[in-house]
Design a protein around this motif. Sequence first.
Motif, PDB file in Angstrom:
ATOM      1  N   LYS A 110      -9.606 -12.346  87.263  1.00  0.00           N
ATOM      2  CA  LYS A 110      -8.743 -13.245  86.498  1.00  0.00           C
ATOM      3  C   LYS A 110      -7.441 -12.504  86.186  1.00  0.00           C
ATOM      4  N   HIS A 111      -6.348 -13.111  86.585  1.00  0.00           N
ATOM      5  CA  HIS A 111      -5.044 -12.477  86.418  1.00  0.00           C
ATOM      6  C   HIS A 111      -4.114 -13.388  85.628  1.00  0.00           C
ATOM      7  N   SER A 112      -3.276 -12.754  84.810  1.00  0.00           N
ATOM      8  CA  SER A 112      -2.210 -13.465  84.111  1.00  0.00           C
ATOM      9  C   SER A 112      -0.916 -13.302  84.901  1.00  0.00           C
ATOM     10  N   LEU A 113      -0.263 -14.420  85.177  1.00  0.00           N
ATOM     11  CA  LEU A 113       0.987 -14.399  85.943  1.00  0.00           C
ATOM     12  C   LEU A 113       2.214 -14.244  85.057  1.00  0.00           C
ATOM     13  N   LYS A 114       2.023 -13.987  83.781  1.00  0.00           N
ATOM     14  CA  LYS A 114       3.149 -13.785  82.868  1.00  0.00           C
ATOM     15  C   LYS A 114       3.727 -12.378  83.058  1.00  0.00           C
ATOM     16  N   GLU A 115       4.954 -12.235  82.599  1.00  0.00           N
ATOM     17  CA  GLU A 115       5.577 -10.901  82.616  1.00  0.00           C
ATOM     18  C   GLU A 115       4.873  -9.999  81.608  1.00  0.00           C
ATOM     19  N   THR A 116       4.547  -8.807  82.057  1.00  0.00           N
ATOM     20  CA  THR A 116       3.780  -7.874  81.238  1.00  0.00           C
ATOM     21  C   THR A 116       4.580  -6.592  81.040  1.00  0.00           C
ATOM     22  N   GLU A 122       5.035   9.476  77.134  1.00  0.00           N
ATOM     23  CA  GLU A 122       6.059  10.525  77.125  1.00  0.00           C
ATOM     24  C   GLU A 122       5.629  11.672  78.034  1.00  0.00           C
ATOM     25  N   GLN A 123       6.586  12.227  78.768  1.00  0.00           N
ATOM     26  CA  GLN A 123       6.304  13.333  79.681  1.00  0.00           C
ATOM     27  C   GLN A 123       7.471  14.308  79.652  1.00  0.00           C
ATOM     28  N   VAL A 124       7.221  15.517  80.125  1.00  0.00           N
ATOM     29  CA  VAL A 124       8.232  16.568  80.174  1.00  0.00           C
ATOM     30  C   VAL A 124       8.875  16.565  81.552  1.00  0.00           C
ATOM     31  N   CYS A 125      10.202  16.453  81.583  1.00  0.00           N
ATOM     32  CA  CYS A 125      10.957  16.480  82.834  1.00  0.00           C
ATOM     33  C   CYS A 125      11.940  17.642  82.787  1.00  0.00           C
ATOM     34  N   ILE A 126      12.272  18.178  83.955  1.00  0.00           N
ATOM     35  CA  ILE A 126      13.204  19.298  84.065  1.00  0.00           C
ATOM     36  C   ILE A 126      14.456  18.800  84.762  1.00  0.00           C
ATOM     37  N   THR A 127      15.601  18.986  84.112  1.00  0.00           N
ATOM     38  CA  THR A 127      16.870  18.527  84.670  1.00  0.00           C
ATOM     39  C   THR A 127      17.359  19.478  85.762  1.00  0.00           C
ATOM     40  N   LYS A 128      18.475  19.116  86.359  1.00  0.00           N
ATOM     41  CA  LYS A 128      19.039  19.920  87.433  1.00  0.00           C
ATOM     42  C   LYS A 128      19.469  21.300  86.945  1.00  0.00           C
ATOM     43  N   ASP A 129      19.921  21.393  85.698  1.00  0.00           N
ATOM     44  CA  ASP A 129      20.320  22.683  85.132  1.00  0.00           C
ATOM     45  C   ASP A 129      19.175  23.349  84.369  1.00  0.00           C
ATOM     46  N   ASN A 130      17.911  23.026  84.741  1.00  0.00           N
ATOM     47  CA  ASN A 130      16.707  23.708  84.239  1.00  0.00           C
ATOM     48  C   ASN A 130      16.542  23.592  82.725  1.00  0.00           C
ATOM     49  N   VAL A 131      16.689  22.395  82.209  1.00  0.00           N
ATOM     50  CA  VAL A 131      16.454  22.128  80.790  1.00  0.00           C
ATOM     51  C   VAL A 131      15.299  21.130  80.697  1.00  0.00           C
ATOM     52  N   GLN A 132      14.322  21.448  79.864  1.00  0.00           N
ATOM     53  CA  GLN A 132      13.185  20.563  79.686  1.00  0.00           C
ATOM     54  C   GLN A 132      13.507  19.481  78.658  1.00  0.00           C
ATOM     55  N   VAL A 133      13.264  18.246  79.045  1.00  0.00           N
ATOM     56  CA  VAL A 133      13.474  17.115  78.149  1.00  0.00           C
ATOM     57  C   VAL A 133      12.219  16.246  78.183  1.00  0.00           C
ATOM     58  N   ARG A 134      11.963  15.596  77.070  1.00  0.00           N
ATOM     59  CA  ARG A 134      10.823  14.689  76.963  1.00  0.00           C
ATOM     60  C   ARG A 134      11.335  13.260  77.084  1.00  0.00           C
ATOM     61  N   VAL A 135      10.742  12.513  78.022  1.00  0.00           N
ATOM     62  CA  VAL A 135      11.232  11.178  78.351  1.00  0.00           C
ATOM     63  C   VAL A 135      10.061  10.198  78.321  1.00  0.00           C
ATOM     64  N   ASP A 136      10.263   9.050  77.713  1.00  0.00           N
ATOM     65  CA  ASP A 136       9.292   7.969  77.777  1.00  0.00           C
ATOM     66  C   ASP A 136      10.042   6.663  78.027  1.00  0.00           C
ATOM     67  N   GLY A 137       9.297   5.628  78.383  1.00  0.00           N
ATOM     68  CA  GLY A 137       9.960   4.365  78.706  1.00  0.00           C
ATOM     69  C   GLY A 137       8.991   3.205  78.673  1.00  0.00           C
ATOM     70  N   VAL A 138       9.476   2.083  79.129  1.00  0.00           N
ATOM     71  CA  VAL A 138       8.677   0.863  79.211  1.00  0.00           C
ATOM     72  C   VAL A 138       9.070   0.147  80.499  1.00  0.00           C
ATOM     73  N   ILE A 139       8.055  -0.382  81.204  1.00  0.00           N
ATOM     74  CA  ILE A 139       8.289  -1.057  82.471  1.00  0.00           C
ATOM     75  C   ILE A 139       7.740  -2.479  82.369  1.00  0.00           C
ATOM     76  N   PHE A 140       8.453  -3.409  82.991  1.00  0.00           N
ATOM     77  CA  PHE A 140       8.086  -4.824  82.948  1.00  0.00           C
ATOM     78  C   PHE A 140       7.693  -5.255  84.363  1.00  0.00           C
ATOM     79  N   ILE A 141       6.462  -5.753  84.504  1.00  0.00           N
ATOM     80  CA  ILE A 141       5.949  -6.130  85.807  1.00  0.00           C
ATOM     81  C   ILE A 141       5.403  -7.559  85.744  1.00  0.00           C
TER      82      ILE A 141
END
Length: 357
Positions: A110-116, A122-141
Amino acid sequence: MKDLPELFRSSRPLPFYLCFFLLNITAIAFASSRPPYSPYEPAYGSLNLFVTMLYFFISLVVLALLVVLMTVKVVPQQNAYVVERLGKFYAVLQPGINIIIPFVDRVAYKHSLKETALDIPEQVCITKDNVQVRVDGVIFIQIIDPQKASYGIADYKFAVSQLSQTTMRSEIGKIDLDKTFEERMTINRAVVQSIDEAAIGWGVKVLRYEIKNITPPQTVLNAMEKQMQAEREKRAVILQSEGEKQSAINQAEGQKQKVVLESEGLRMRQINEAAGQAEAIKSIADATAESIRKVATAIQEPGGMNAVQLRVAEQVVEQYGNLARTNNTLILPANFGDLSSIISAAMTVVKQQEKVS
């Protein structure tokens, strides 16, 4: 009527409960219709037959109700049910009333066809100049193909979340720390494009991705604060110098305009003075000419020459008197003693001028 009771939502198959229910009814009917074990037990006769028929009728009604509940499926709006027939994909039920074959077809997914909206941890990412930043987000599918969402991948939500994290780390690694805050829209578009390409076989459409927070380490925050402070001071100094420069320009421009206006005023003054002098000279000349005409007219009248001689004699005496007062040296004509001869000579000149005119 939208769904089966909670009893039939368990992990056990529905035929198990039907068989269990029918066996119970049959056992009760058999027990109620059995002959007596001894001659001392009363015989039930027609009463046992009635009870048996009653139980049989109830069994048929319950069985018919269960068959109806298993046959008729009501799918809510913006939902899709995936039906399997004998363990194989058969169809996708659309919103509304749908009919399936009981004991043969079953609703597998059973699937809902609504936007979810899915929260990306949050995760740790490393930039091009080697700086650690914490990034989180939200995705709509949104599910666009229920069949692929059911059989294309085991858990599309988990897959989308993991792919979002890996794509985010990859995109953050391409830019410097200073540009991570400016390039949010570029990062969002890159994540959506990457996940959309991978989710083609999952029956899922990625609508948009948004970064919620980008958190650098505390040391980097302190350095950024100092940099911003220095930048603000630099802008303040530049603005002050620009103000002083503009002030000097304005003063010079004002002085220039002042000189120009003064020269214009002086020129206009000289023009006006020249015009006034010209008018004065013209007036004097007109007055002199008028006086000369009047003198000439008076000379032509009777006794005019005598008046001229008297006026000439007065002027001669007056001018010689002025010379005696202003200079120590006095130049006299040889015949100054004979004043009448001097006057007659002047009158001779006057008469010659009259003849010429």
